[in-house]
Every structure is written in structure tokens, then in C-alpha cells.
Design a protein around this motif. Sequence first.
Motif, PDB file in Angstrom:
ATOM      1  N   UNK A   6     -92.566-103.574  63.894  1.00 56.89           N
ATOM      2  CA  UNK A   6     -92.970-104.135  62.612  1.00 56.89           C
ATOM      3  C   UNK A   6     -93.689-103.006  61.887  1.00 56.89           C
ATOM      4  N   UNK A   7     -93.383-102.821  60.610  1.00 57.03           N
ATOM      5  CA  UNK A   7     -93.941-101.676  59.904  1.00 57.03           C
ATOM      6  C   UNK A   7     -94.255-102.021  58.454  1.00 57.03           C
ATOM      7  N   UNK A   8     -95.148-101.232  57.884  1.00 57.22           N
ATOM      8  CA  UNK A   8     -95.447-101.324  56.457  1.00 57.22           C
ATOM      9  C   UNK A   8     -95.270 -99.930  55.870  1.00 57.22           C
ATOM     10  N   UNK A   9     -94.478 -99.859  54.804  1.00 59.43           N
ATOM     11  CA  UNK A   9     -94.358 -98.634  54.020  1.00 59.43           C
ATOM     12  C   UNK A   9     -94.971 -98.915  52.651  1.00 59.43           C
ATOM     13  N   UNK A  10     -95.520 -97.865  52.054  1.00 60.40           N
ATOM     14  CA  UNK A  10     -96.200 -98.002  50.767  1.00 60.40           C
ATOM     15  C   UNK A  10     -95.724 -96.920  49.808  1.00 60.40           C
ATOM     16  N   UNK A  45     -90.221 -97.224  45.422  1.00 57.50           N
ATOM     17  CA  UNK A  45     -90.718 -95.961  45.972  1.00 57.50           C
ATOM     18  C   UNK A  45     -91.567 -96.083  47.213  1.00 57.50           C
ATOM     19  N   UNK A  46     -91.285 -97.082  48.029  1.00 54.91           N
ATOM     20  CA  UNK A  46     -92.054 -97.284  49.263  1.00 54.91           C
ATOM     21  C   UNK A  46     -91.486 -96.383  50.362  1.00 54.91           C
ATOM     22  N   UNK A  47     -92.048 -95.197  50.483  1.00 47.75           N
ATOM     23  CA  UNK A  47     -91.535 -94.206  51.421  1.00 47.75           C
ATOM     24  C   UNK A  47     -92.558 -93.760  52.459  1.00 47.75           C
ATOM     25  N   UNK A  48     -93.795 -94.133  52.300  1.00 54.97           N
ATOM     26  CA  UNK A  48     -94.882 -93.680  53.164  1.00 54.97           C
ATOM     27  C   UNK A  48     -95.158 -94.717  54.253  1.00 54.97           C
ATOM     28  N   UNK A  49     -94.921 -94.343  55.511  1.00 53.72           N
ATOM     29  CA  UNK A  49     -95.228 -95.227  56.635  1.00 53.72           C
ATOM     30  C   UNK A  49     -96.740 -95.247  56.823  1.00 53.72           C
ATOM     31  N   UNK A  50     -97.351 -96.405  56.617  1.00 51.83           N
ATOM     32  CA  UNK A  50     -98.818 -96.484  56.700  1.00 51.83           C
ATOM     33  C   UNK A  50     -99.324 -97.345  57.861  1.00 51.83           C
TER      34      UNK A  50
END
Length: 96
Positions: A6-10, A45-50
Amino acid sequence: MKDGWLYIVASKRNGTLYLGVTSDLPTRIWQRRTGAGDGFSKKYGCTRLVWFEHFDNLHDAREREWQMKKWKRAWKIELIEKSNPQWRDLWDMINR
């Protein structure tokens, strides 16, 4: 059964968030980073794995995703900031 992630990208710190699930985290994040596909994360533009979390099976990851999709945005931000207060891109942690 496959492992799940499970992941969130920002898009940026406190920017647009996308919550997703996958069985292959490095490949999925690479797709997000390169803009593959025509989905939400590309549009915003959600490319950053946070943030990410591992599960022993994909089903459990999907169940957690369904729960978290109902969360308020503030709760997701709190979760990110608890483990990643600088909102660093965690790509290097998974791309080894």
C-alpha cells in the motif's frame, strides 16, 4: 498469494495525494514517476513516493486501501509526517 504494498504518492509536500496498492512496488512507482498510463497520478503529477507499507498478501493490502480511502486527508498527512516528516521521495529505499 502474492505480497502486497500500500503506498501514497504526492505531487509535492502537502500537495495532491494518491493512495494505491500493488504487488510490485518498484515497478508501480517507476510507472508513476515516468507518467506511464493516463490515470489520476499522471494528471495531477503524483510522482513522489512519500509512504508505503508491506503486507504478506495482496488481499490484506487491498482491504487496508479500502479503509484508508475513507480517511480524511488530514489523517493521511499525519500518517506520512509520522514516518517521513520532510516528505522525502522514498524511491531510493525501494529501488535497489
